[in-house]
Structure formats: structure tokens, C-alpha cells
Design a protein around this motif. Structure first.
Motif, PDB file in Angstrom:
ATOM      1  N   PHE A  24       0.837  -1.198   0.000  1.00 57.82           N
ATOM      2  CA  PHE A  24       0.000   0.000   0.000  1.00 57.82           C
ATOM      3  C   PHE A  24       0.871   1.247   0.000  1.00 57.82           C
ATOM      4  N   ALA A  25       0.349   2.316  -0.579  1.00 57.03           N
ATOM      5  CA  ALA A  25       1.085   3.579  -0.601  1.00 57.03           C
ATOM      6  C   ALA A  25       1.045   4.264   0.757  1.00 57.03           C
ATOM      7  N   ASP A  26      -0.070   4.116   1.480  1.00 58.58           N
ATOM      8  CA  ASP A  26      -0.241   4.788   2.775  1.00 58.58           C
ATOM      9  C   ASP A  26      -0.802   3.790   3.782  1.00 58.58           C
ATOM     10  N   ASP A  27       0.086   3.113   4.481  1.00 55.79           N
ATOM     11  CA  ASP A  27      -0.331   2.093   5.443  1.00 55.79           C
ATOM     12  C   ASP A  27      -1.240   2.661   6.532  1.00 55.79           C
TER      13      ASP A  27
ATOM     14  N   VAL B 256      -4.801   3.107   5.223  1.00 56.09           N
ATOM     15  CA  VAL B 256      -5.421   1.800   4.977  1.00 56.09           C
ATOM     16  C   VAL B 256      -5.866   1.164   6.289  1.00 56.09           C
TER      17      VAL B 256
ATOM     18  N   SER C 228      -3.211   9.110  -2.150  1.00 51.53           N
ATOM     19  CA  SER C 228      -3.211   7.706  -2.562  1.00 51.53           C
ATOM     20  C   SER C 228      -4.470   6.964  -2.118  1.00 51.53           C
TER      21      SER C 228
ATOM     22  N   GLU D 160      -5.915   4.914  -4.964  1.00 52.84           N
ATOM     23  CA  GLU D 160      -4.940   3.881  -5.332  1.00 52.84           C
ATOM     24  C   GLU D 160      -4.965   2.727  -4.326  1.00 52.84           C
ATOM     25  N   ASP D 161      -4.949   3.047  -3.038  1.00 57.39           N
ATOM     26  CA  ASP D 161      -4.948   2.002  -2.024  1.00 57.39           C
ATOM     27  C   ASP D 161      -6.290   1.285  -1.963  1.00 57.39           C
ATOM     28  N   TYR D 162      -7.364   1.996  -2.232  1.00 53.36           N
ATOM     29  CA  TYR D 162      -8.691   1.371  -2.300  1.00 53.36           C
ATOM     30  C   TYR D 162      -8.682   0.285  -3.367  1.00 53.36           C
TER      31      TYR D 162
ATOM     32  N   ARG E   6      -6.041  -1.267  -4.485  1.00 53.72           N
ATOM     33  CA  ARG E   6      -5.123  -2.325  -4.079  1.00 53.72           C
ATOM     34  C   ARG E   6      -5.828  -3.331  -3.161  1.00 53.72           C
TER      35      ARG E   6
END
Length: 233
Positions: free
Chosen positions: A47-50, A53, A138, A141-143, A145
């Protein structure tokens, strides 16, 4: 603040406390597996932003746990009118002990309620808490992922449950396969993302926001009732 580990622990306690044939247990067991898969990818660069998330995951899981808590504090065998469990979740909790309904139906009905109703609200709540827009950074993007993780697990679980049921009964259940196959996790999450962006725009317009949420709960509950149609007497 609660962590993803806290959510997993609570799910484990719920599953362990329920009978093997309980529909809520069937969904909780799969949901725990999904949450563990998300946890295992935190800190790996997946993930780009743990941080975001995990916050989204905790907020999201909290909505299911709130439904469980509501069911504990109320009578599940009453008619739906006035039942404290949200209408999106109510069909699963009302039907949870029906022996004519199979585990795979409970799992898909739970995913329907959680993704088609809870997820958009969880996105709004997480973005509000972190002071970010769903379309910035992000978040999107993380969604997406997360989609990759969910689709692989959900497909394996669904196929396994259908296969086990076919072995148990000695014959394929075409009506059940058709019913369950008609629900798509990818389509549900795509629709949830659109609803999240709509609700984000409506979040300061209280009456309209509440009306949109109420209509969504009703529609999602109707779909779950269809997914939980008993196919065998």
C-alpha cells in the motif's frame, strides 16, 4: 485508537462464540481471513499509505461489529419493524439460524451488506478523520489495491464452499450457483467507491445525506434477502 489487530481479535472471539452452523459465524470467519490478509500486507510496500489503509479498515470493520453488538442487545427473532440492527444487515441476522440457507449464501449476503452499505460510509468517515479528500493522495490507489486482495480470497472461499456443498449433497445446485454467481465483489466495490464520493459531497447537507444513507440501507437489505432465499426444504 483501535488497531487492525483489535478488529481481528474481536472477530475471532465472535466466531469462537457462535455455533458452527450460525450464518453470522460463516461471514465472520471469512471476514477475519480477509482482514488478516490486509494486515499482513501493511508495512510491506503493498500500500502507498499504510496508516490510512489501517484507519479505513478499522472504521470499516467497526460498522460490522456495531451490527453484531446491536444484535446482542436485542431480540433477533422479532419482526423487522423497529429492529435496532441496521436494515442493510437485518436479513443476515434474522436468517442466521435457518438450516435451509447455506454457508456460502450467508457469506455473500454479509459481503453485500458490508460492501454495498458500510464501505462508502467508512470511506467518508476515514477521510473526514484524516482531513483528506477521497480523490486526493493515494486514497483511490490504495482502495483499488485492497480490491486485489479481496477478489482472490473471496473467489477461493466461494468456490470452496460451493464445492463442499456439492460433495455433501452429491449433486450440483444450479439455482444456488446462479444466485451466488450473480453477485460480484468487484462491481460492489466499484459502486461503493462512487457512492462514497457522492456521500462525501453530501456530508454537510444533513437531511439529504441521511436520506441517501437510508435509501441505500433499504436497497442493500432487499438484495440480501434475495441472496438468502432458502433453496432447499
Amino acid at each position: 485508537m483501535a488497531t487492525i489487530h483489535d478488529m481481528i481479535s474481536r472477530m475471532r472471539l465472535i466466531a469462537d462464540s457462535l455455533p458452527e452452523d450460525d450464518g453470522v459465524r460463516a461471514f465472520t470467519t471469512v471476514y477475519q481471513r480477509v482482514t488478516e490478509a490486509i494486515r499482513d500486507r501493511l508495512g510491506t510496500g503493498f500500500f502507498a499509505d499504510d496508516r490510512f489503509v489501517e484507519i479505513l479498515d478499522v472504521v470499516f470493520a467497526g460498522r460490522f461489529l456495531a451490527a453484531v453488538d446491536s444484535s446482542i442487545d436485542s431480540s433477533i427473532d422479532t419482526a423487522p419493524t423497529g429492529h435496532p440492527v441496521n436494515r442493510a444487515w437485518r436479513p443476515l441476522f434474522v436468517a442466521r439460524a435457518d438450516p435451509r440457507i447455506h454457508a456460502v449464501q450467508f457469506v455473500v449476503a454479509g459481503m453485500n451488506a458490508h460492501i454495498n452499505f458500510d464501505l462508502s460510509l467508512a470511506v467518508v468517515d476515514a477521510c473526514t478523520a484524516e482531513h483528506v479528500d477521497p480523490d486526493t493522495g493515494s486514497v483511490a490507489e490504495d482502495y483499488d489495491r485492497v480490491n486485489d486482495v479481496l477478489e482472490s480470497i473471496e473467489s477461493a472461499v466461494r468456490n470452496s464452499l460451493l464445492h463442499d456443498l456439492e460433495l455433501q449433497l452429491g449433486q450440483p445446485l444450479e439455482p444456488l450457483v446462479h444466485l451466488i454467481s450473480s453477485w460480484s465483489i468487484a462491481n460492489a466495490r466499484e459502486a461503493a467507491w462512487v457512492r462514497a464520493k457522492v456521500l462525501w459531497q453530501l456530508r454537510h447537507i444533513g437531511p439529504l445525506f441521511d436520506q441517501a444513507v437510508d435509501i441505500s440501507a433499504s436497497a442493500v437489505g432487499m438484495t440480501s434477502r434475495q441472496l438468502l432465499t432458502p433453496l432447499l426444504e
